[in-house]
Design a protein around this motif. Structure first.
Motif, PDB file in Angstrom:
ATOM      1  N   GLY A  58      34.443  45.530  33.955  1.00  0.00           N
ATOM      2  CA  GLY A  58      33.140  44.957  33.645  1.00  0.00           C
ATOM      3  C   GLY A  58      32.797  43.711  34.445  1.00  0.00           C
ATOM      4  O   GLY A  58      33.545  43.245  35.312  1.00  0.00           O
ATOM      5  N   SER A  59      31.646  43.162  34.133  1.00  0.00           N
ATOM      6  CA  SER A  59      31.056  42.062  34.892  1.00  0.00           C
ATOM      7  C   SER A  59      31.848  40.756  34.765  1.00  0.00           C
ATOM      8  O   SER A  59      32.430  40.471  33.725  1.00  0.00           O
ATOM      9  N   VAL A  60      31.815  39.991  35.872  1.00  0.00           N
ATOM     10  CA  VAL A  60      32.358  38.633  35.833  1.00  0.00           C
ATOM     11  C   VAL A  60      31.241  37.613  36.029  1.00  0.00           C
ATOM     12  O   VAL A  60      31.507  36.424  36.226  1.00  0.00           O
ATOM     13  N   SER A  61      29.995  38.053  35.972  1.00  0.00           N
ATOM     14  CA  SER A  61      28.864  37.142  36.131  1.00  0.00           C
ATOM     15  C   SER A  61      28.866  36.113  35.004  1.00  0.00           C
ATOM     16  O   SER A  61      29.076  36.469  33.843  1.00  0.00           O
ATOM     17  N   PRO A  62      28.638  34.841  35.337  1.00  0.00           N
ATOM     18  CA  PRO A  62      28.655  33.801  34.304  1.00  0.00           C
ATOM     19  C   PRO A  62      27.711  34.110  33.151  1.00  0.00           C
ATOM     20  O   PRO A  62      26.582  34.550  33.357  1.00  0.00           O
ATOM     21  N   HIS A  63      28.222  33.904  31.946  1.00  0.00           N
ATOM     22  CA  HIS A  63      27.450  34.033  30.707  1.00  0.00           C
ATOM     23  C   HIS A  63      27.026  35.457  30.369  1.00  0.00           C
ATOM     24  O   HIS A  63      26.199  35.666  29.489  1.00  0.00           O
ATOM     25  N   SER A  64      27.589  36.454  31.077  1.00  0.00           N
ATOM     26  CA  SER A  64      27.377  37.838  30.642  1.00  0.00           C
ATOM     27  C   SER A  64      28.322  38.123  29.485  1.00  0.00           C
ATOM     28  O   SER A  64      29.333  37.427  29.297  1.00  0.00           O
ATOM     29  N   ALA A  65      28.008  39.153  28.693  1.00  0.00           N
ATOM     30  CA  ALA A  65      28.851  39.471  27.533  1.00  0.00           C
ATOM     31  C   ALA A  65      30.280  39.776  27.959  1.00  0.00           C
ATOM     32  O   ALA A  65      31.251  39.322  27.336  1.00  0.00           O
ATOM     33  N   SER A  66      30.426  40.546  29.043  1.00  0.00           N
ATOM     34  CA  SER A  66      31.755  40.909  29.520  1.00  0.00           C
ATOM     35  C   SER A  66      32.525  39.687  29.998  1.00  0.00           C
ATOM     36  O   SER A  66      33.725  39.558  29.746  1.00  0.00           O
ATOM     37  N   ARG A  67      31.850  38.773  30.679  1.00  0.00           N
ATOM     38  CA  ARG A  67      32.516  37.553  31.152  1.00  0.00           C
ATOM     39  C   ARG A  67      32.914  36.666  29.973  1.00  0.00           C
ATOM     40  O   ARG A  67      34.008  36.063  29.977  1.00  0.00           O
ATOM     41  N   ILE A  68      32.073  36.564  28.969  1.00  0.00           N
ATOM     42  CA  ILE A  68      32.411  35.751  27.800  1.00  0.00           C
ATOM     43  C   ILE A  68      33.663  36.295  27.118  1.00  0.00           C
ATOM     44  O   ILE A  68      34.553  35.538  26.719  1.00  0.00           O
ATOM     45  N   LEU A  69      33.736  37.630  27.017  1.00  0.00           N
ATOM     46  CA  LEU A  69      34.936  38.227  26.416  1.00  0.00           C
ATOM     47  C   LEU A  69      36.162  37.954  27.285  1.00  0.00           C
ATOM     48  O   LEU A  69      37.249  37.679  26.760  1.00  0.00           O
ATOM     49  N   LYS A  70      36.012  38.026  28.596  1.00  0.00           N
ATOM     50  CA  LYS A  70      37.137  37.714  29.492  1.00  0.00           C
ATOM     51  C   LYS A  70      37.608  36.278  29.279  1.00  0.00           C
ATOM     52  O   LYS A  70      38.825  36.002  29.226  1.00  0.00           O
ATOM     53  N   ASP A  71      36.664  35.354  29.172  1.00  0.00           N
ATOM     54  CA  ASP A  71      37.027  33.950  28.959  1.00  0.00           C
ATOM     55  C   ASP A  71      37.765  33.776  27.630  1.00  0.00           C
ATOM     56  O   ASP A  71      38.730  32.996  27.547  1.00  0.00           O
ATOM     57  N   GLU A  72      37.328  34.486  26.614  1.00  0.00           N
ATOM     58  CA  GLU A  72      38.001  34.398  25.315  1.00  0.00           C
ATOM     59  C   GLU A  72      39.406  34.986  25.393  1.00  0.00           C
ATOM     60  O   GLU A  72      40.371  34.401  24.870  1.00  0.00           O
ATOM     61  N   LEU A  73      39.541  36.141  26.042  1.00  0.00           N
ATOM     62  CA  LEU A  73      40.863  36.768  26.163  1.00  0.00           C
ATOM     63  C   LEU A  73      41.809  35.903  26.988  1.00  0.00           C
ATOM     64  O   LEU A  73      43.012  35.831  26.703  1.00  0.00           O
ATOM     65  N   VAL A  80      46.906  42.233  29.461  1.00  0.00           N
ATOM     66  CA  VAL A  80      46.307  43.221  30.363  1.00  0.00           C
ATOM     67  C   VAL A  80      45.301  42.559  31.298  1.00  0.00           C
ATOM     68  O   VAL A  80      45.269  42.855  32.500  1.00  0.00           O
ATOM     69  N   LEU A  81      44.486  41.645  30.771  1.00  0.00           N
ATOM     70  CA  LEU A  81      43.506  40.960  31.606  1.00  0.00           C
ATOM     71  C   LEU A  81      44.193  40.151  32.700  1.00  0.00           C
ATOM     72  O   LEU A  81      43.741  40.137  33.844  1.00  0.00           O
ATOM     73  N   SER A  82      45.283  39.472  32.366  1.00  0.00           N
ATOM     74  CA  SER A  82      45.988  38.671  33.370  1.00  0.00           C
ATOM     75  C   SER A  82      46.532  39.549  34.489  1.00  0.00           C
ATOM     76  O   SER A  82      46.486  39.180  35.667  1.00  0.00           O
ATOM     77  N   VAL A  83      47.036  40.741  34.145  1.00  0.00           N
ATOM     78  CA  VAL A  83      47.511  41.675  35.170  1.00  0.00           C
ATOM     79  C   VAL A  83      46.335  42.165  36.010  1.00  0.00           C
ATOM     80  O   VAL A  83      46.411  42.217  37.248  1.00  0.00           O
ATOM     81  N   ALA A  84      45.233  42.522  35.349  1.00  0.00           N
ATOM     82  CA  ALA A  84      44.055  43.018  36.064  1.00  0.00           C
ATOM     83  C   ALA A  84      43.549  41.990  37.061  1.00  0.00           C
ATOM     84  O   ALA A  84      43.223  42.317  38.212  1.00  0.00           O
ATOM     85  N   GLU A  85      43.479  40.724  36.656  1.00  0.00           N
ATOM     86  CA  GLU A  85      42.981  39.680  37.554  1.00  0.00           C
ATOM     87  C   GLU A  85      43.929  39.456  38.733  1.00  0.00           C
ATOM     88  O   GLU A  85      43.490  39.102  39.829  1.00  0.00           O
ATOM     89  N   SER A  86      45.219  39.684  38.518  1.00  0.00           N
ATOM     90  CA  SER A  86      46.199  39.454  39.585  1.00  0.00           C
ATOM     91  C   SER A  86      46.164  40.530  40.668  1.00  0.00           C
ATOM     92  O   SER A  86      46.663  40.310  41.779  1.00  0.00           O
ATOM     93  N   ALA A  93      30.272  41.757  41.620  1.00  0.00           N
ATOM     94  CA  ALA A  93      30.277  40.909  40.431  1.00  0.00           C
ATOM     95  C   ALA A  93      31.046  41.534  39.279  1.00  0.00           C
ATOM     96  O   ALA A  93      30.817  41.204  38.121  1.00  0.00           O
ATOM     97  N   SER A  94      31.959  42.464  39.582  1.00  0.00           N
ATOM     98  CA  SER A  94      32.757  43.113  38.543  1.00  0.00           C
ATOM     99  C   SER A  94      34.246  42.896  38.809  1.00  0.00           C
ATOM    100  O   SER A  94      34.654  42.622  39.940  1.00  0.00           O
ATOM    101  N   LEU A  95      35.032  43.017  37.764  1.00  0.00           N
ATOM    102  CA  LEU A  95      36.487  42.976  37.890  1.00  0.00           C
ATOM    103  C   LEU A  95      36.987  44.408  37.978  1.00  0.00           C
ATOM    104  O   LEU A  95      37.019  45.127  36.982  1.00  0.00           O
ATOM    105  N   ALA A  96      37.337  44.832  39.185  1.00  0.00           N
ATOM    106  CA  ALA A  96      37.884  46.167  39.395  1.00  0.00           C
ATOM    107  C   ALA A  96      39.331  46.033  39.851  1.00  0.00           C
ATOM    108  O   ALA A  96      39.729  45.010  40.409  1.00  0.00           O
TER     109      ALA A  96
END
Length: 447
Positions: A58-73, A80-86, A93-96
């Motif tokens: 999903g999106s990494v655009s600032p203040h998008s719903a997906s980005r807010i969830l990423k920031d919370e996680l 899983v998110l830490s592995v995905a980002e690595s 503008a997405s985390l693939a």
């Protein structure tokens, strides 16, 4: 009897996340994954956390719903998110991610953890007298499903998603609609109505019959229940079929004319804050771009902001409003937690998030601590409270979107960017405050 171990059933994103959270809190955990002993129609490897569809989180655009969830996680220590980002790959503008690397790293991490034991076997019934997280996903085996009936009850498992679009209230032109419930029953503010003339109705039918649809995956059977037919399939049975079905105008006279329209599209409030409405009965297999193009031609939807678009696909999920607490604990079985798509959440990130919460709460129960529910002002808290709201009648799977948030106090106007920024900032501040008052298990990360 003192618990000695926690069981996690299902090695997808949610199960892997839950397993990691438990082990990192110093508690032994058994992860049950039936692959490769028994495979599914969708998976191709025996790795944990295999992505079977998109490779995007999903999106990494600032203040998008997906980005807010990423920031919370990230703050909550999401694995899983830490592995995905690595291992992220270029995707605008997405985390693939590289899906093979993702599942390999997660598999190796859990296989090598001293407190994690992985059993490669099909589980046909839940372990007795044990804390357990059920995270078997949309392709849960039939044998396990049958054994769950005594716990969930009859008609409490859904096997096909029939999802209608959800639209932000702020984006609607209310001057072209009217509030009314059929025959004036219940709260009229719960339903908005779009009146259509015969010409407008016929144009809509022409559009959906000519539009491109999403073809099923090779593991999905093209089979629908009569109660959840896609609108284009209903329209194909006859031009007036929708006018006698989900677009029936009976009991919905237009107060501006005092007359009954030729057809009506109803929008039902999606939450108690009335920040979002869904198109009633508008489950569809139209491609997303086609949905946006066609629905924005309807009166009052010209500038519609779609928080979720319609879809239909094979899935398995529980009746969360009746069965689950917002901490993902089964109401009638406190030792059993549900995580992943079984909860009625949609999306990789959402599945991961429910695995995190279920894992943390299972660990707390192991140590005789109370299970936790996140504040509603956080996006994960609002998502979990939405899917477990006992007042929900027509339950459909949900992903994170800005319409889940409680409204901002004293915010006026329609500056969407400012509104989303304020919601994002409130989410972070509420999460920080909440974490400062509890024992999370390790130091939160707000970097």
């Amino acid at each position: 009897m003192r618990q000695k171990i926690i069981h996690v059933i299902g090695g997808g994103l949610a199960g892997s996340e839950a397993c990691y959270q438990i082990a990192m809190r110093g508690i032994p955990v058994v992860l049950h994954e039936m692959r490769p002993q028994k495979t599914t129609e969708a998976h191709t490897t025996s790795h944990l956390a295999e992505l079977v569809c998109s490779n995007s989180f999903g999106s990494v655009s600032p203040h998008s719903a997906s980005r807010i969830l990423k920031d919370e996680l990230k703050a909550l220590g999401g694995f899983v998110l830490s592995v995905a980002e690595s291992i992220a790959v270029p995707a605008g503008a997405s985390l693939a991610v590289d899906r093979i690397k993702l599942s390999q790293i997660i598999t190796e991490t859990l296989e090598n953890h001293p407190l994690v034991t992985i059993h490669r076997e099909e589980v046909t019934e839940l372990p007795q007298d044990a804390i357990c997280i059920l995270a078997t996903g949309p392709l849960t085996s039939k044998n396990l499903i049958q054994s769950l009936t005594p716990i969930f009850g009859d008609n409490s498992l859904y096997f096909y998603d029939a999802i209608s679009p959800i639209i932000s209230t702020d984006s609607l032109n209310l001057e072209k609609m009217y509030f009314a419930n059929r025959w004036d029953k219940g709260d009229s503010k719960d339903f908005l109505n779009i009146p259509l003339s015969e010409a407008e109705y016929n144009e809509f039918i022409d559009d959906i019959l000519a539009a491109e649809v999403v073809l099923p995956h090779n593991f999905e059977e093209e089979k629908y229940f009569e109660s959840c037919m896609p609108i284009e399939a209903i329209a194909a049975r006859g031009r007036k079929t929708l006018a006698f079905g989900p677009m029936k105008p009976v009991g919905l006279n237009d107060p501006k004319t005092g007359k009954r329209p030729f057809a009506v599209i109803q929008l039902r409030t999606e939450n108690r804050h009335k920040t979002a409405y869904n198109l009633v009965g508008f489950q569809t297999k139209l491609k997303y771009k086609e949905q946006q193009r066609i629905f924005r031609k309807l009166p009052g939807l010209e500038e519609a902001e779609f928080l979720r678009l319609g879809s239909m696909h094979r899935n398995t999920y529980v009746d969360s409003p009746r069965l689950l607490n917002s901490n993902l604990q089964i109401k009638s079985q406190p030792q059993l937690f549900i995580a992943g798509q079984l909860t009625g959440t949609e999306g990789y990130l959402e599945s991961t998030a429910t695995g995190l919460i279920a894992g943390v709460n299972a660990a707390r129960l192991f140590r005789d601590q109370n299970a936790l529910s996140l504040p509603e002002q956080t996006i994960l808290g609002s998502l979990l409270q939405t899917i477990t709201d006992p007042e929900r009648i027509d339950f459909q799977p949900m992903n994170v979107n800005m319409g889940l948030f409680p409204p901002l106090e004293d915010f006026k106007g329609k500056d969407k960017k400012l509104k989303n920024q304020l919601l994002s900032e409130r989410s972070q501040s509420q999460l920080k405050l909440w974490l400062s008052e509890i024992d999370w298990g390790f130091k939160p990360n707000f970097d």
